[in-house]
Design a protein around this motif. Structure first.
Motif, PDB file in Angstrom:
ATOM      1  N   GLN A  85       0.730  -1.342   0.015  1.00  0.00           N
ATOM      2  CA  GLN A  85      -0.128  -0.027   0.044  1.00  0.00           C
ATOM      3  C   GLN A  85       0.559   1.463   0.341  1.00  0.00           C
ATOM      4  OE1 GLN A  85      -2.811  -0.404   2.885  1.00  0.00           O
ATOM      5  NE2 GLN A  85      -3.437   1.582   2.896  1.00  0.00           N
ATOM      6  N   GLY A  86       0.531   2.054  -0.928  1.00  0.00           N
ATOM      7  CA  GLY A  86       1.818   2.769  -1.525  1.00  0.00           C
ATOM      8  C   GLY A  86       1.111   3.967  -0.003  1.00  0.00           C
ATOM      9  N   ILE A  87       2.508   4.967   0.015  1.00  0.00           N
ATOM     10  CA  ILE A  87       2.173   5.840   1.344  1.00  0.00           C
ATOM     11  C   ILE A  87       1.770   7.457   0.342  1.00  0.00           C
ATOM     12  CG2 ILE A  87       3.176   7.961   2.806  1.00  0.00           C
ATOM     13  CD1 ILE A  87       4.119   4.683   3.835  1.00  0.00           C
ATOM     14  N   PRO A  88       0.095   7.981   1.731  1.00  0.00           N
ATOM     15  CA  PRO A  88      -0.016   8.478   0.516  1.00  0.00           C
ATOM     16  C   PRO A  88       0.507   9.979   0.164  1.00  0.00           C
ATOM     17  CG  PRO A  88      -1.659   7.852   2.804  1.00  0.00           C
ATOM     18  CD  PRO A  88      -0.327   7.180   2.275  1.00  0.00           C
ATOM     19  N   ASN A  89       0.301  11.218  -0.852  1.00  0.00           N
ATOM     20  CA  ASN A  89       0.401  12.014  -1.337  1.00  0.00           C
ATOM     21  C   ASN A  89       2.410  12.198  -1.188  1.00  0.00           C
ATOM     22  OD1 ASN A  89      -1.654  13.460  -1.218  1.00  0.00           O
ATOM     23  ND2 ASN A  89      -1.281  13.332   1.467  1.00  0.00           N
ATOM     24  N   ASP A  90       2.676  11.054  -1.317  1.00  0.00           N
ATOM     25  CA  ASP A  90       4.017  10.939  -1.473  1.00  0.00           C
ATOM     26  C   ASP A  90       4.699  10.558  -3.307  1.00  0.00           C
ATOM     27  OD1 ASP A  90       7.079   9.760  -1.780  1.00  0.00           O
ATOM     28  OD2 ASP A  90       7.048   9.052   0.498  1.00  0.00           O
ATOM     29  N   PRO A  91       5.050  11.134  -3.819  1.00  0.00           N
ATOM     30  CA  PRO A  91       5.714  11.187  -5.162  1.00  0.00           C
ATOM     31  C   PRO A  91       6.669  10.278  -5.181  1.00  0.00           C
ATOM     32  CG  PRO A  91       6.605  13.018  -4.413  1.00  0.00           C
ATOM     33  CD  PRO A  91       5.620  12.614  -3.530  1.00  0.00           C
ATOM     34  N   SER A  92       7.653   9.558  -4.436  1.00  0.00           N
ATOM     35  CA  SER A  92       8.728   8.694  -4.905  1.00  0.00           C
ATOM     36  C   SER A  92       8.144   6.980  -4.684  1.00  0.00           C
ATOM     37  CB  SER A  92      10.013   8.620  -4.177  1.00  0.00           C
ATOM     38  OG  SER A  92       9.153   8.073  -2.903  1.00  0.00           O
ATOM     39  N   ARG A 152       3.638   4.375  -4.551  1.00  0.00           N
ATOM     40  CA  ARG A 152       3.209   3.161  -5.269  1.00  0.00           C
ATOM     41  C   ARG A 152       2.449   2.153  -4.628  1.00  0.00           C
ATOM     42  NH1 ARG A 152       7.666   4.702  -9.986  1.00  0.00           N
ATOM     43  NH2 ARG A 152       6.931   1.422 -10.128  1.00  0.00           N
ATOM     44  N   PRO A 153       1.763   1.233  -5.168  1.00  0.00           N
ATOM     45  CA  PRO A 153       1.556   0.048  -4.561  1.00  0.00           C
ATOM     46  C   PRO A 153       2.606  -0.760  -5.401  1.00  0.00           C
ATOM     47  CG  PRO A 153      -0.391   0.847  -6.102  1.00  0.00           C
ATOM     48  CD  PRO A 153       0.799   2.198  -5.750  1.00  0.00           C
ATOM     49  N   LEU A 154       3.152  -1.812  -4.692  1.00  0.00           N
ATOM     50  CA  LEU A 154       4.030  -2.458  -5.828  1.00  0.00           C
ATOM     51  C   LEU A 154       3.073  -3.952  -5.641  1.00  0.00           C
ATOM     52  CD1 LEU A 154       7.666  -0.788  -4.926  1.00  0.00           C
ATOM     53  CD2 LEU A 154       6.113  -0.875  -7.144  1.00  0.00           C
ATOM     54  N   PRO A 204       2.557  -1.633   4.758  1.00  0.00           N
ATOM     55  CA  PRO A 204       3.341   0.263   3.175  1.00  0.00           C
ATOM     56  C   PRO A 204       3.750   0.231   2.690  1.00  0.00           C
ATOM     57  CG  PRO A 204       2.741   0.318   5.568  1.00  0.00           C
ATOM     58  CD  PRO A 204       2.818  -0.938   5.716  1.00  0.00           C
ATOM     59  N   THR A 205       4.239   0.568   1.595  1.00  0.00           N
ATOM     60  CA  THR A 205       5.446   0.167   0.447  1.00  0.00           C
ATOM     61  C   THR A 205       6.853   0.891   0.737  1.00  0.00           C
ATOM     62  OG1 THR A 205       4.089   1.161  -1.487  1.00  0.00           O
ATOM     63  CG2 THR A 205       6.426   0.640  -1.540  1.00  0.00           C
TER      64      THR A 205
END
Length: 491
Positions: A87-94, A98-100, A279-280
């Motif tokens: 699950q991607g970290i909200p509001n993080d553009p790196s 992103r979900p992987l 979390p990713t």
């Protein structure tokens, strides 16, 4: 044994990933399903063994894709194992935003409660009790699925595809345990003697159709060696570097002991926290857990600086301080009244469990081994009074030297006689149980002595009959540094 004022040394030659590979193996071999209180006495006949005591990866495969309950662990084709998505970290553009796919355990994903949706969809929920063993299990899912893909590419019939893949995976796993894992934790002379000359103590001459059993001397004492190897903190990945991957957080970011969510969410409350998948930013950097420089020294992209690498703690009579305060979920206590403080201490739980079963002492096991013509040098009173690990008072040392709990005896053997490896009683128990567990598996390199590994991605290692844990990971992750460490190196 959990003295916060004393710290164990690291063990050279034993990367910390082997601590949790050992836990993964334990869950393949043992599951005590007996429902009793911690203080109750129990006989061996009352024990309920919930796991086949063979090294056959039933904790990965369950009862197979044709079983009506275990079919849920498999993809629709009934051949590949399900994997999970982070699950991607909200509001993080790196990349951590992103979900992987493939970097978390598969999870239930449905239900009215967060705890239901977080539940790992794997045969043994204990493989989600800390993040390291969960990431090892996810790597084995990848390993199986990669083998399946290769067999499909070779035109193997779908009628035999699953069983062919399972046999390939299990035999490579057994080879890795016998030639890599065991040699790092047990005196290699004992390992070679047992695998070369057979067993002398544990089921030395079973009948052709006898299934292996699980001796409590192994499950309750000798194989709890891994508790001594645990670090209190890890250089986990580029984000949780410099010891910020604490043991407490590695419990918290699991689904069985924790809640997959960061503090201040409370892991004692199974409905706390916002994340329902890993979390990713907590994906493992496997280069920090296993020594790829031993297999592919030319691959600089798979190496990390020494300061970032994690070694296991030395096997001795000390445990890191966080193990004095286990999370409730690690022993099935979440949602119940908090037990007395002592019952949260792992050393206390291990010693109490042995007492409940009236387990033999170290001295009794020495006598038993000598009766079986096994050369074992007993520990002396001086070994208990002057050991470098847990410090015993004079009175306690005198008592313990005569009647030593078997787990403590085996750890002291490693400490004073084995240079941080199991030797004597402990080494013999572990090596012989592993040998019998491989022999008793449906697919067995002991019963098939001419079998050799063929999946090593490192060409010249194939001709040397080499297949180690780094080879397994290189094969599973297609030799790609960006898969073994998807978050990238420290910049």
């Amino acid at each position: 044994m959990t003295d916060p004022e004393r710290d164990q040394p690291d063990q050279p030659g034993v990367p910390s990933g082997f601590t949790y590979l050992g836990q993964f193996v334990d869950h393949d071999l043992t599951l005590d399903a007996t429902a009793v209180r911690l203080e109750d006495e129990i006989t061996v006949r009352q024990l309920l063994q919930g796991r086949s005591p063979a090294l056959d990866l039933d904790s990965l495969y369950g009862l197979g894709p044709d079983h009506r309950f275990d079919r849920r662990f498999y993809e629709d084709d009934g051949i590949r194992l399900k994997s999970g998505t982070t699950q991607g970290i909200p509001n993080d553009p790196s990349i951590v935003g992103r979900p992987l796919t493939g970097f978390d355990l598969p999870r239930q994903g449905s239900g009215s409660l967060k705890s239901e949706r977080r539940r790992a969809l794997i045969p043994d929920p204990r493989n989600d009790e800390n993040l390291v063993v969960a990431q090892v299990h996810a790597a084995f899912i990848r390993f199986h699925n990669r083998v399946v893909a290769d067999l499909v590419g070779k035109g193997v019939s779908s009628a035999v595809l699953f069983e062919s893949a399972r046999e390939t995976v299990v035999k490579h796993y057994q080879w890795m345990l016998r030639h890599d894992f065991l040699r790092r934790i047990v005196d290699p002379e004992i390992v070679e003697d047992v695998f070369g000359n057979g067993r002398r103590v544990f089921e030395p001459s079973p009948g052709e159709y006898d299934l292996p059993t699980m001796p409590i001397e192994f499950s309750v004492a000798a194989y709890r060696l891994g508790h001594s190897m645990v670090r209190g903190r890890y250089n986990w990945n580029r984000i949780f570097d410099r010891g910020r991957g604490t043991l407490e957080l590695l419990f918290q970011f699991s689904g069985t002991s924790g809640i997959l969510s960061p503090p201040p969410a409370d892991p004692a409350d199974p409905e706390s926290g916002d994340f329902e998948r890993l979390p990713t930013n907590w994906i493992a950097d496997f280069r920090r857990l296993f020594a790829f420089q031993e297999a592919v020294p030319e691959r600089t992209d798979l190496l990390v600086p020494e300061a970032q690498f994690n070694l296991a703690k030395r096997i001795d009579t000390l445990l890191v301080d966080p193990l004095a305060n286990l999370p409730l979920g690690s022993f099935g206590g979440r949602g119940q009244a908090k037990p007395p403080e002592a019952e949260l201490n792992l050393a206390f739980r291990n010693l109490t469990r042995a007492s409940m079963l009236r387990l033999a002492t170290g001295q009794q096991m020495v006598e038993h081994f000598i009766d079986r013509k096994v050369d074992v040098e007993p520990l002396t009173a001086a070994d208990f009074a002057q050991g470098g690990g847990a410090q015993l008072s004079a009175g306690l040392a005198e008592t313990v030297a005569k009647h030593t709990p078997l787990w403590f005896y085996i750890l002291r053997e490693a400490e004073v006689r084995g240079d941080g490896k199991l030797t004597g009683v402990g080494g013999r128990i572990v090596a012989e149980v592993f040998h019998r567990a491989i022999e008793g598996s449906r697919h067995s390199i002991v019963r098939d002595p001419f079998w050799r590994p063929f999946l090593s991605p490192v060409g010249e290692r194939n001709s040397q009959d080499v297949f180690e844990m780094t080879d397994l990971l290189l094969y599973a992750f297609e030799g790609r540094a960006d898969q073994l460490n998807p978050l990238g190196p420290v910049t």
